[in-house]
Enzyme design. Structure first.
Site, PDB file in Angstrom:
ATOM      1  N   TYR A   1      33.098  88.265  96.188  1.00  0.00           N
ATOM      2  CA  TYR A   1      33.034  88.447  97.639  1.00  0.00           C
ATOM      3  C   TYR A   1      32.325  89.736  98.020  1.00  0.00           C
ATOM      4  O   TYR A   1      32.197  90.660  97.229  1.00  0.00           O
ATOM      5  CB  TYR A   1      34.427  88.378  98.274  1.00  0.00           C
ATOM      6  CG  TYR A   1      35.292  89.612  98.132  1.00  0.00           C
ATOM      7  CD1 TYR A   1      35.322  90.590  99.131  1.00  0.00           C
ATOM      8  CD2 TYR A   1      36.117  89.793  97.026  1.00  0.00           C
ATOM      9  CE1 TYR A   1      36.140  91.709  99.008  1.00  0.00           C
ATOM     10  CE2 TYR A   1      36.936  90.893  96.903  1.00  0.00           C
ATOM     11  CZ  TYR A   1      36.936  91.865  97.906  1.00  0.00           C
ATOM     12  OH  TYR A   1      37.747  92.974  97.792  1.00  0.00           O
ATOM     13  N   CYS A   2      31.838  89.739  99.250  1.00  0.00           N
ATOM     14  CA  CYS A   2      31.235  90.926  99.859  1.00  0.00           C
ATOM     15  C   CYS A   2      31.713  90.938 101.313  1.00  0.00           C
ATOM     16  O   CYS A   2      32.795  90.440 101.620  1.00  0.00           O
ATOM     17  CB  CYS A   2      29.711  90.896  99.740  1.00  0.00           C
ATOM     18  SG  CYS A   2      28.916  89.532 100.611  1.00  0.00           S
ATOM     19  N   ARG A   3      30.927  91.487 102.208  1.00  0.00           N
ATOM     20  CA  ARG A   3      31.353  91.543 103.604  1.00  0.00           C
ATOM     21  C   ARG A   3      31.293  90.169 104.257  1.00  0.00           C
ATOM     22  O   ARG A   3      32.272  89.694 104.819  1.00  0.00           O
ATOM     23  CB  ARG A   3      30.478  92.538 104.387  1.00  0.00           C
ATOM     24  CG  ARG A   3      31.016  92.871 105.771  1.00  0.00           C
ATOM     25  CD  ARG A   3      30.131  93.860 106.495  1.00  0.00           C
ATOM     26  NE  ARG A   3      28.907  93.222 106.957  1.00  0.00           N
ATOM     27  CZ  ARG A   3      28.810  92.536 108.092  1.00  0.00           C
ATOM     28  NH1 ARG A   3      29.844  92.391 108.877  1.00  0.00           N
ATOM     29  NH2 ARG A   3      27.669  91.988 108.439  1.00  0.00           N
TER      30      ARG A   3
ATOM     31  N   ILE B   1      34.803  88.938 103.151  1.00  0.00           N
ATOM     32  CA  ILE B   1      36.072  89.530 103.585  1.00  0.00           C
ATOM     33  C   ILE B   1      36.245  89.434 105.102  1.00  0.00           C
ATOM     34  O   ILE B   1      37.365  89.504 105.605  1.00  0.00           O
ATOM     35  CB  ILE B   1      36.212  90.988 103.079  1.00  0.00           C
ATOM     36  CG1 ILE B   1      37.684  91.433 103.143  1.00  0.00           C
ATOM     37  CG2 ILE B   1      35.285  91.913 103.828  1.00  0.00           C
ATOM     38  CD1 ILE B   1      37.993  92.725 102.418  1.00  0.00           C
TER      39      ILE B   1
END
Length: 106
Positions: free
Chosen positions: A65-67, A93
């Site tokens: 995951y990232c932003r 996220i």
């Protein structure tokens, strides 16, 4: 654009609860990780992944995951190309409705 397998937050949560071999991999920057993260996630920033991936066990499954899901899609593609079982967390996220934490990880 390339296609990578995605999981929803609900699917990711279920995988994490049911399988001890699932690892959450955060590919954001260290300041982003300190600001807010999903608990128990491993930080390997995207720009370091091409060097650090070899230290990741191949017998694990990775939810990346990232932003918002863009950097993690690239990381998922890379990991799968290198022979890992990896899934992109759709929406990153930003859409994670479950527990989060912040501060320096202990």
């Amino acid at each position: 654009m390339f296609q990578v397998p995605e999981v929803t937050p609900e699917e990711a949560k279920r995988m994490l609860e049911e399988d001890p071999n699932v690892v959450l991999l955060d590919v954001r920057t260290p300041p982003e990780h300190v600001q807010v993260r999903i608990p128990n996630s491993l930080l390997i920033p995207l720009d370091e992944l091409r060097y650090a991936y070899a230290n990741l066990p191949k017998d694990k499954k990775y939810i990346v995951y990232c932003r918002s899901g863009e950097r993690s899609a690239f990381a998922t593609y890379f990991l799968r190309h290198m022979g890992y079982e990896a899934y992109n967390l759709a929406g990153g996220i930003l859409v994670w409705p479950y527990e989060r934490e912040s501060g320096i990880p202990s």
